[in-house]
Every structure is written in C-alpha cells, then in structure tokens.
Design a protein around this motif. Structure first.
Motif, short mmCIF file in Angstrom:
data_model
loop_
_atom_site.label_atom_id
_atom_site.label_comp_id
_atom_site.label_asym_id
_atom_site.label_seq_id
_atom_site.Cartn_x
_atom_site.Cartn_y
_atom_site.Cartn_z
N SER A 1 0.78 -1.19 0.02
CA SER A 1 0.05 0.11 -0.04
C SER A 1 0.89 1.25 -0.05
N PRO A 2 0.13 2.37 -0.48
CA PRO A 2 1.07 3.74 -0.47
C PRO A 2 1.40 4.24 1.19
N PRO A 3 2.57 4.45 1.42
CA PRO A 3 2.94 4.85 2.85
C PRO A 3 1.99 5.75 3.45
N LEU A 4 1.62 6.60 2.79
CA LEU A 4 0.43 7.64 3.47
C LEU A 4 -0.85 6.97 3.79
N LEU A 5 -0.97 5.92 3.06
CA LEU A 5 -2.29 5.07 3.34
C LEU A 5 -2.35 4.16 4.39
N VAL A 6 -1.00 3.87 4.83
CA VAL A 6 -0.64 3.25 6.14
C VAL A 6 -0.67 4.15 7.26
N GLU A 7 -0.02 5.21 7.06
CA GLU A 7 -0.01 6.25 8.06
C GLU A 7 -1.28 6.70 8.62
N ALA A 8 -2.51 6.95 7.57
CA ALA A 8 -3.75 7.26 7.63
C ALA A 8 -4.34 6.37 8.46
N VAL A 9 -4.35 4.99 8.21
CA VAL A 9 -4.95 4.03 9.10
C VAL A 9 -4.34 4.04 10.27
N ALA A 10 -3.26 4.03 10.65
CA ALA A 10 -2.51 4.19 11.92
C ALA A 10 -2.88 5.67 12.69
N GLY A 11 -3.09 6.57 11.93
CA GLY A 11 -3.66 7.72 12.48
C GLY A 11 -5.07 7.69 13.15
N LEU A 12 -5.73 7.11 12.40
CA LEU A 12 -7.36 6.72 12.75
C LEU A 12 -7.28 6.20 14.19
N ALA A 13 -6.30 5.14 14.18
CA ALA A 13 -6.40 4.32 15.29
C ALA A 13 -5.82 5.22 16.66
N LEU A 14 -5.39 6.00 16.33
CA LEU A 14 -4.58 7.00 17.34
C LEU A 14 -5.23 8.06 17.86
N LEU A 15 -6.50 8.58 17.11
CA LEU A 15 -7.00 9.65 17.37
C LEU A 15 -7.59 9.85 18.90
N GLY A 16 -8.06 8.63 19.36
CA GLY A 16 -8.37 8.37 20.64
C GLY A 16 -7.30 8.76 21.77
N ALA A 17 -6.24 8.26 21.46
CA ALA A 17 -4.97 8.42 22.18
C ALA A 17 -4.59 10.07 22.48
N LEU A 18 -4.49 10.54 21.03
CA LEU A 18 -4.46 11.97 21.03
C LEU A 18 -5.45 12.67 21.84
N ALA A 19 -6.59 12.32 21.75
CA ALA A 19 -7.54 13.30 22.48
C ALA A 19 -7.35 13.21 24.01
N ALA A 20 -7.18 11.80 24.56
CA ALA A 20 -6.71 11.61 25.83
C ALA A 20 -5.39 12.38 26.31
N ALA A 21 -4.42 12.32 25.76
CA ALA A 21 -3.03 13.04 25.83
C ALA A 21 -3.36 14.60 26.02
N LEU A 22 -4.13 15.18 25.08
CA LEU A 22 -4.75 16.54 24.83
C LEU A 22 -5.20 16.97 26.39
N VAL A 23 -6.12 16.11 26.78
CA VAL A 23 -7.12 16.46 27.83
C VAL A 23 -6.16 16.55 29.07
N SER A 24 -5.23 15.52 29.23
CA SER A 24 -4.13 15.44 30.28
C SER A 24 -3.32 16.55 30.25
N ALA A 25 -2.89 17.00 29.07
CA ALA A 25 -1.97 18.22 29.14
C ALA A 25 -2.58 19.54 29.41
N VAL A 26 -3.72 19.60 29.19
CA VAL A 26 -4.56 21.07 29.59
C VAL A 26 -5.37 21.01 30.77
N ALA A 27 -5.28 19.95 31.53
CA ALA A 27 -6.13 19.98 32.70
C ALA A 27 -5.71 20.65 34.02
#
Length: 472
Positions: free
Chosen positions: A311-337
């Motif tokens: 697959s195109p590398p960007l497509l792999v990164e896109a699927v990985a990014g979808l998997a990590l959106l929840g982790a990003l949201a939790a990390a941002l909440v922790s950062a500004v709490a």
C-alpha cells in the motif's frame, strides 16, 4: 460451557481488535527506524509472541485479567524519531535498554517514583506531540489519495458512532480491499512467519532519542493507565511483577525486532469488564485467551507486513492515525487539565511536535526538557501566612485567645488538606500484603464499573489519583 465460552470469546475479540487496530502503527514505526521487510515482519512476530507468553503466564499465576499489548504510542514515537546513527541495529540496542529500564522500574521502586514525579500534563503533552503527525495523516491522505483513503475514513467515521471497537479494524479491511482492487497481491513466500535476528549495537544518540523516551512513553501512557483500568474493575495486581515480566520480554524480543510490550490500557477493559463474563474471578481466562490468540495472529505477521508494504505509505499512516485519534484526545485532555502547568505543557507539545533534531537527539527528549524547564521556572512556592492576617482569624474573638484560636484553626485546616492530598494517592505498586486483593476478589459493595475502590494511602510511584485517571 457458557461460563467458559463467554470469556474465551471476549479474549479472542480482545486480541483481534488489538492486533488489527494498531499493527500498521508498529510496522510504520519499525520501518521508520530502518527495518527492512524481513526485520519488520520479525519484529511484529516477536511482539505477538511476547504479548501472548506474558499474558498467559500472568493470567495463570495471578488469576487476574492482565492483558498485555505492544506499545502503540512507543511505535508512534519511532515514526516521529526516524532513523538514528547506527541504523536499525542501534534502534534494536535502544529497544533492549528500554526493556531493561522497565525491568529496573519493577525491581527498584525509586525509579518508579522518579517516573511518577513527571507531571501528568508534561507527559500528556509529550505524547500528544508524538502522535500529532500520524493523526494528521488521514487528512493528508484524503487530499492526496482520495480514492484509496476516502472509503476507509468514511467507514471509520460511521463505525466510530455505532460500533467503536471495530472502527479501525474494518477501516483497515476497506483499505486492504482498495489495495486489492489495484491488482496488487502478496506472493506465496510472504505467507510464512519470518524470524530475523539483528545484532544490537549501541549509540548515545539512539539511547537518548529512542530508549529513554520509549521507556517514559510506555510507562506514562500504557502501564499506569492499564493499572487504573484494572483498578476500576476491582483488580489490584502488584505492578512490580508485571513490569519485570514485560521488561524482560521486551529485552528478549529486541534482537528479533520487537520494540516494547506492556500492560494494555484501552483493550484491557475488554477482558476485565462484564463482556468477559459475570464472574470477575474467571475473567483471567479472557486475558489468557487473548494471549494465545495473539500468538496465533503473529503467525500471519509476514502477510500483514507484505500487505502494508504493497500500500502507499501515506495510506498506512492514515489508518494508523485513525487508530491513534482517541489516544491523542486523551493526551491533550491530560496536557491542559492543570491550569498552572498549561503553558509548560504547551511548550512541551510544540517542541515535540516540531520534529526537531538537535545534537542528533529527537524531539521527544527536547520536549520533555523544555517542559521541565518551564515547570521549574514557573514553580511557585507557597508563601508563609502573614502574621498580621493570622492573628485574628476567628470572628468575634480578639486578643491572645483569638490569636491562639486562629493558630489552631490554621493548623487544623492544614492537617485536613494534607489528609485529603494523601488520600488521593492510588496504590499502583502492590506488595505481598496486597496480593490477595489482586487475585480477582472484589471489594465489598464495589460495582463492576464503579469507582476505584478503597486504596491504601501510599504509592511507590507517588502518582496523584486524578493524574492516573487522566492518563487512561
């Protein structure tokens, strides 16, 4: 039969969801630090086997649903770091050192307390900075390869509303189908598991850019939240043994290409919650089954690697990014709490997200340094109470008696504040006296998904309970 079937099914689901939702992140991380196709496939297999062996061992020994996973945030860190001096052998050496640090955190409580001293906003901001670039990939993919990325993103959006746990795995299947429609297919040689040993080498750049940040990210974003998830369901296994087991497994798996294994955080709830059966004392069967299923899935690591490389590398990164959106949201909440540490967290985030490489050392390390310096710069010591204001703190009472009453009231208030602060500290590292509580028995009157339950007032990590909750 049904009592056994439910935890077994829950364990299989836990493994499938955990593997399918993040193996693309692992492969992207290994490739980013210099692994070739065979080394990346071997690393994925090593992680699957290490996960399975440790999960089965801890489940049988503790009779607690201890789910083990690879470090997905750690793999995202590898993507952000890129190739270091010495190539993949140097990265393998850093993986081994990170595993030794995890083991040391279990053997020496002082190291665990040192990790606990890192403010949660700083740790969350560093993790958010590491994840940001991958989480932007779906947007870039929609602009650059819309025919391949569009269906996967659309399916993820819909399933995140109606069947959240299956959103990323199904999006991955859609992406694979899109690749198949282009006429590409893996060869027969790619169907077999691959074992490729890489002799580790050592470089200061790899140790500082990979080993130390990988250890910190794994502790802060996987092990501590994983214990919080287990505590939320009434299980309190000693973390010391878990750290030693996962640390040794990580070190042994490093020459085969595995970067790190640790406590599962999000997927841990699948094996520890009601979906694994009504009897909490039998839910360890789910985590053990997840371990066995992960080993079976590892047999297909060669095929999974081949599909990703087609697959195109960007497509792999896109699927990985979808998997990590929840982790990003939790990390941002922790950062500004914490308002008092918000600016320091912001500095940590932007430095880490910048991708800066200075003196050959990656941005994650410099983000921690910048955030730590900002925290020290803006640290405010509590000013001593003004004698002029403390002499008459009790309304209606003046003179020496009023001064004495004011001092007593102030002392009482300080003691109450200290007691409240002490009561907020969770018990993450158990000792021999707490092992009985970690064997699947639940506190009296404890709801299945209720509060953390009564916990001892001291913690070898020194973590604030509110911070642990934010990490998860």
């Amino acid at each position: 039969m049904s009592r056994l079937l439910q935890p077994v099914v829950a364990g299989v689901v836990t493994a499938v969801v955990g593997f399918a939702s993040s193996f693309a992140v692992v492969l992207a991380g290994l490739r980013a630090v210099g692994a070739d196709q065979r080394q990346a496939a071997s690393g994925l297999l090593a992680l699957c086997v290490a996960n399975g062996v440790v999960a089965v061992w801890l489940g049988l020994r503790r009779r607690v649903p201890i789910t083990i996973a690879w470090s997905t945030p750690g793999a995202a860190l590898l993507v952000a770091t890129g190739t270091v001096q010495g190539g993949f052998p140097a990265a393998v050496g850093a993986f081994a050192v990170s595993g030794l640090l995890l083991t040391a955190a279990g053997l020496f409580p002082a190291l665990g307390r040192w990790i606990g001293a890192i403010p949660a906003p700083i740790a969350g901001a560093m993790l958010a900075g590491v994840l940001l670039d991958l989480c932007i990939a779906p947007v870039r993919a929609l602009a650059e390869i819309p025919l391949l990325a569009g269906p996967a993103v659309l399916v993820w959006v819909l399933l995140s509303r109606f069947a959240r746990r299956w959103a990323t795995p199904v999006a991955l299947l859609v992406a694979v189908a899109a690749i198949a429609l282009t006429g590409q297919a893996p060869g027969a040689a790619d169907l077999w598991p691959i074992v490729e040993v890489t002799a580790p080498s050592w470089s200061a750049q790899a140790l500082v850019s990979i080993a130390l940040p990988l250890f910190l990210v794994t502790m802060a974003s996987q092990n501590v939240p994983g214990m919080a998830v287990l505590a939320g369901y009434g299980y309190r296994p000693p973390l010391r043994g878990i750290l030693v087991s996962t640390g040794l497994a990580s070190t042994l798996g490093a020459p085969l290409g595995g970067h790190a294994v640790n406590l599962a955080a999000i997927s841990a709830a699948l094996a520890a919650g009601p979906d694994a059966g009504p009897d909490p004392s039998r839910r360890w069967i789910a985590s053990a089954t997840a371990g066995i299923s992960m080993i079976v899935l590892g047999i297909g690591s060669g095929l999974a690697t081949a599909l990703v490389l087609l697959s195109p590398p960007l497509l792999v990164e896109a699927v990985a990014g979808l998997a990590l959106l929840g982790a990003l949201a939790a990390a941002l909440v922790s950062a500004v709490a914490d308002p008092e540490r918000r600016e320091a967290a912001a500095v940590t985030f932007v430095v880490t997200a910048s991708g800066l490489t200075l003196l050959g050392i990656g941005a994650a390390f410099w983000g921690l340094v910048a955030g730590g310096l900002m925290t020290l710069l803006h640290h405010r010591r509590a000013s001593p109470p003004d004698a002029s204001t403390s002499r008459e703190t009790v309304p209606g009472v003046t003179g020496p008696e009023g001064e004495r009453a004011g001092r007593e009231a102030g002392q009482s208030g300080a003691e109450e504040t200290a007691d409240r602060d002490l009561a907020r500290v969770p018990a993450l590292l158990g000792d021999g006296s707490r092992e009985a509580a970690g064997r699947g028995t639940r506190p009296s009157g404890h709801a299945d998904a209720g509060a953390m339950g009564a916990a001892p007032a001291s913690d070898e990590f020194g973590r604030d309970r509110s911070e642990v909750g934010r990490d998860g």
